[in-house]
Design a protein around this motif. Structure first.
Motif, PDB file in Angstrom:
ATOM      1  N   HIS A 139     -12.930 -23.218 -14.086  1.00 46.14           N
ATOM      2  CA  HIS A 139     -11.629 -23.821 -13.764  1.00 46.14           C
ATOM      3  C   HIS A 139     -11.787 -25.315 -13.582  1.00 46.14           C
ATOM      4  O   HIS A 139     -12.837 -25.773 -13.117  1.00 46.14           O
ATOM      5  CB  HIS A 139     -11.094 -23.198 -12.464  1.00 46.14           C
ATOM      6  CG  HIS A 139      -9.617 -23.277 -12.321  1.00 46.14           C
ATOM      7  ND1 HIS A 139      -8.978 -24.401 -11.853  1.00 46.14           N
ATOM      8  CD2 HIS A 139      -8.644 -22.379 -12.617  1.00 46.14           C
ATOM      9  CE1 HIS A 139      -7.672 -24.178 -11.852  1.00 46.14           C
ATOM     10  NE2 HIS A 139      -7.435 -22.956 -12.324  1.00 46.14           N
ATOM     11  N   HIS A 196      -6.285 -18.168 -16.952  1.00 47.46           N
ATOM     12  CA  HIS A 196      -4.870 -17.895 -17.220  1.00 47.46           C
ATOM     13  C   HIS A 196      -4.293 -18.992 -18.103  1.00 47.46           C
ATOM     14  O   HIS A 196      -4.839 -20.104 -18.161  1.00 47.46           O
ATOM     15  CB  HIS A 196      -4.083 -17.811 -15.910  1.00 47.46           C
ATOM     16  CG  HIS A 196      -4.104 -19.089 -15.105  1.00 47.46           C
ATOM     17  ND1 HIS A 196      -3.080 -20.010 -15.145  1.00 47.46           N
ATOM     18  CD2 HIS A 196      -5.038 -19.600 -14.259  1.00 47.46           C
ATOM     19  CE1 HIS A 196      -3.383 -21.031 -14.340  1.00 47.46           C
ATOM     20  NE2 HIS A 196      -4.554 -20.803 -13.798  1.00 47.46           N
ATOM     21  N   ASP A 250      -5.451 -26.617 -15.868  1.00 48.64           N
ATOM     22  CA  ASP A 250      -5.421 -25.527 -14.896  1.00 48.64           C
ATOM     23  C   ASP A 250      -5.225 -24.202 -15.632  1.00 48.64           C
ATOM     24  O   ASP A 250      -4.149 -23.936 -16.171  1.00 48.64           O
ATOM     25  CB  ASP A 250      -4.272 -25.793 -13.910  1.00 48.64           C
ATOM     26  CG  ASP A 250      -4.154 -24.737 -12.825  1.00 48.64           C
ATOM     27  OD1 ASP A 250      -4.825 -23.698 -12.921  1.00 48.64           O
ATOM     28  OD2 ASP A 250      -3.359 -24.962 -11.893  1.00 48.64           O
ATOM     29  N   GLY A 251      -6.247 -23.379 -15.661  1.00 47.35           N
ATOM     30  CA  GLY A 251      -6.177 -22.091 -16.362  1.00 47.35           C
ATOM     31  C   GLY A 251      -6.638 -22.219 -17.797  1.00 47.35           C
ATOM     32  O   GLY A 251      -7.610 -21.582 -18.212  1.00 47.35           O
ATOM     33  N   GLU A 272      -0.410 -16.209 -13.223  1.00 43.18           N
ATOM     34  CA  GLU A 272      -1.350 -16.587 -12.148  1.00 43.18           C
ATOM     35  C   GLU A 272      -0.682 -17.519 -11.159  1.00 43.18           C
ATOM     36  O   GLU A 272      -0.963 -17.497  -9.961  1.00 43.18           O
ATOM     37  CB  GLU A 272      -2.600 -17.240 -12.751  1.00 43.18           C
ATOM     38  CG  GLU A 272      -3.730 -17.455 -11.750  1.00 43.18           C
ATOM     39  CD  GLU A 272      -3.663 -18.759 -10.970  1.00 43.18           C
ATOM     40  OE1 GLU A 272      -4.409 -18.896  -9.997  1.00 43.18           O
ATOM     41  OE2 GLU A 272      -2.849 -19.654 -11.323  1.00 43.18           O
TER      42      GLU A 272
HETATM   43 MN    MN Z   1      -5.493 -21.958 -12.139  1.00 45.78          MN
END
Ligand code: MN
Ligand code: GLV
Ligand code: MN
Length: 404
Positions: free
Chosen positions: A185, A74, A85-86, A119
């Motif tokens: 991730h 995401h 993150d993502g 997300e």
């Molecule tokens: Mn994430």
């Protein structure tokens, strides 16, 4: 294009210059920039981008069809989130396509890169919204009516972004075409560093959820209302926060109040209401349920004690996830044979792969985060480890998509 070039290109989008954190909230201009960036990068690589009706973007390498191998993550963020993150899962997916194309690899199975919308649930409160809509884990009617803190509904935000919210719907045909989903991730937590491993594999995800607590009291003058005469919702809230810590600690669970709004928010007044959001997680569903019950009953008791009314509403629930063992073992062997042994880790963080796992074989790769800090501008992974992530993903995709 190397991983670094791609990373540098995406890095400035949606970053707040004052905090260095990301504010990539869904259906905002920052989100539109990220979507345009992904679309551009995918098309440059000869992939065909099809947005779905739920706001997720799918970039196909080869014709869409059954048995497809999907990867991605995401691009939205929590408030002042980290850059990894993502985004790491999306950038490594694009970099993996580059490497595979350099290796003259052509997938026997269709391959598809995906970025899921909302997300984090940072704007509309429901995490993994894009993947939940795709799988039917949330009712489209309920989703359309979700509101952000300014009262804008998801339907209004999607309309403003040029989508038709009436088309939001589960998409079983698309899911039927997916043979596997692998999400890379950044590690959230610090397990890999002490083990000396750059890459890990997910075992499962702790059950978790969000609850909104509304404490309503009576606004009054801070300089004249006697302490005994007050109906102060802040006191009931504050006691609940302290008990939440205890309720979690005594069960090896986690409980967090990370968002709170005091209304109307005057320094010189007792507030009329406190709206607070509890995020609770535990290794198993019974422990989670006991932790939340304990916190709720404390909130109730303190509300009565302080003459405050309380309402509690569950905003989301994510059951425990155990990722597909065959896929996990297959990935572990592929990486071990290539000299990249990857330990298997459980996590308390939610992911779209966890939502998809209810419907198809899904797996996750983690890239070492030396401090473990995440959902913060301090989140980090070294360039060398990110590149190891690209190599790991390439090995996995070659294995999964290389034979029909
Ligand atoms: Mn994430
Ligand atoms: C997602 O990052 C979550 O676990 O909250
Ligand atoms: Mn996150």
């Amino acid at each position: 294009m190397t991983f670094t070039d791609l990373w540098r290109d995406l890095e400035p989008l949606g970053r707040d210059p004052a905090t260095g954190g990301y504010r990539r909230y869904s259906w905002t201009p920052a989100d539109a920039q990220c979507r345009a960036w992904f679309t551009r990068q995918a098309e440059k690589r000869g992939l065909t981008v099809h947005p779905d009706a739920n706001g997720n973007l799918w970039a196909w390498w080869g014709e869409p069809g059954p048995g497809a191998v999907a990867t991605g993550s995401h691009l939205d963020s929590v408030p002042d989130g980290g850059g990894f993150d993502g985004a790491l899962g999306v950038v490594t997916a694009l970099a993996a396509v580059d490497l595979l194309q350099e290796q003259n690899f052509y997938p026997e199975r269709p391959m598809v890169l995906v970025t899921f919308t909302e997300e984090e649930g940072a704007r509309f409160g429901l995490p993994c919204l894009g993947s939940r809509l795709l799988t039917g884990a949330v009712d489209p009617e309920v989703a359309r009516a979700l509101t952000d803190d300014a009262g804008v509904t998801l339907a209004e935000a999607m309309t403003a972004a040029g989508l038709d919210p009436a088309l939001i719907a589960p998409d079983p045909a698309r899911l039927d075409d997916l043979g596997a989903f692998v999400e890379l991730h950044v590690e959230q937590g610090r397990a890999l560093a002490p083990m000396g491993s750059a890459i890990g594999i997910a075992e499962g995800i702790w059950p978790h959820g969000r609850w909104r607590l509304d404490f309503t009291g009576q606004a009054d003058h801070a300089g004249t209302a006697g302490l005994g005469d007050r109906r102060d919702p802040m006191l009931a809230y504050a006691g609940t926060v302290l008990q939440a810590r205890h309720a979690a600690a005594s069960r090896h669970a986690l409980a967090t109040f990370g968002k709170v709004i005091a209304e109307p928010g005057a320094t010189n007044a007792v507030c009329s209401a406190v709206r607070a959001w509890l995020d609770a997680r535990a290794p198993d569903e019974i422990t989670l349920s006991r932790t939340v019950t304990d916190i709720r009953s404390t909130a109730k008791r303190l509300s009565v004690e302080h003459g405050v009314t309380l309402s509690v509403r569950q905003e989301s629930y994510s059951p425990v996830v155990r990722f597909d063992e065959d896929l996990r073992d297959r990935i572990a062997v592929v990486l071990a044979v290539a000299g990249m042994p990857a330990p298997v880790l459980a996590t308390g963080a939610g992911h779209d792969a966890g939502v998809l796992a209810a419907r198809l074989p899904a797996a996750m790769l983690f890239v070492r985060n030396p401090t473990g800090v995440s959902h913060s501008p301090a989140e980090h992974a070294s360039l060398a480890d990110c590149e190891a992530g690209v190599r790991a993903l390439v090995l996995v995709l070659r294995d999964l998509a290389g034979s029909a």
